[in-house]
Design a protein around this motif. Structure first.
Motif: not given
Length: 63
Positions: A24, A26-32, A34-35, A37-38
């Motif tokens: 989770k 690593s997914d959050l870091k990758m998402t952050h 790219l765009s 995070l809220e």
């Protein structure tokens, strides 16, 4: 995940939760990257949960 919740889990469940939280994170870091995070403080919460779980695993291994 709270410390009281961590203490109730078995060692196998702790290892499973640790793996899930690491994925989770690593997914959050990758998402952050790219765009934004809220709620970027979610990364901090997951990191602390990982630390709690790892601490409990080490504590049980020493006992």
């Amino acid at each position: 995940m709270r410390q009281s919740e961590v203490k109730e889990l078995s060692v196998e469940e702790l290892h499973e939760e640790l793996t899930n939280h690491q994925t989770k994170l690593s997914d959050l870091k990758m998402t952050h990257v790219l765009s934004p995070l809220e709620n970027p403080s979610e990364i901090k919460k997951v990191r602390r949960s990982i630390a709690r779980i790892a601490t409990e695993i080490n504590k049980r291994e020493l006992d």
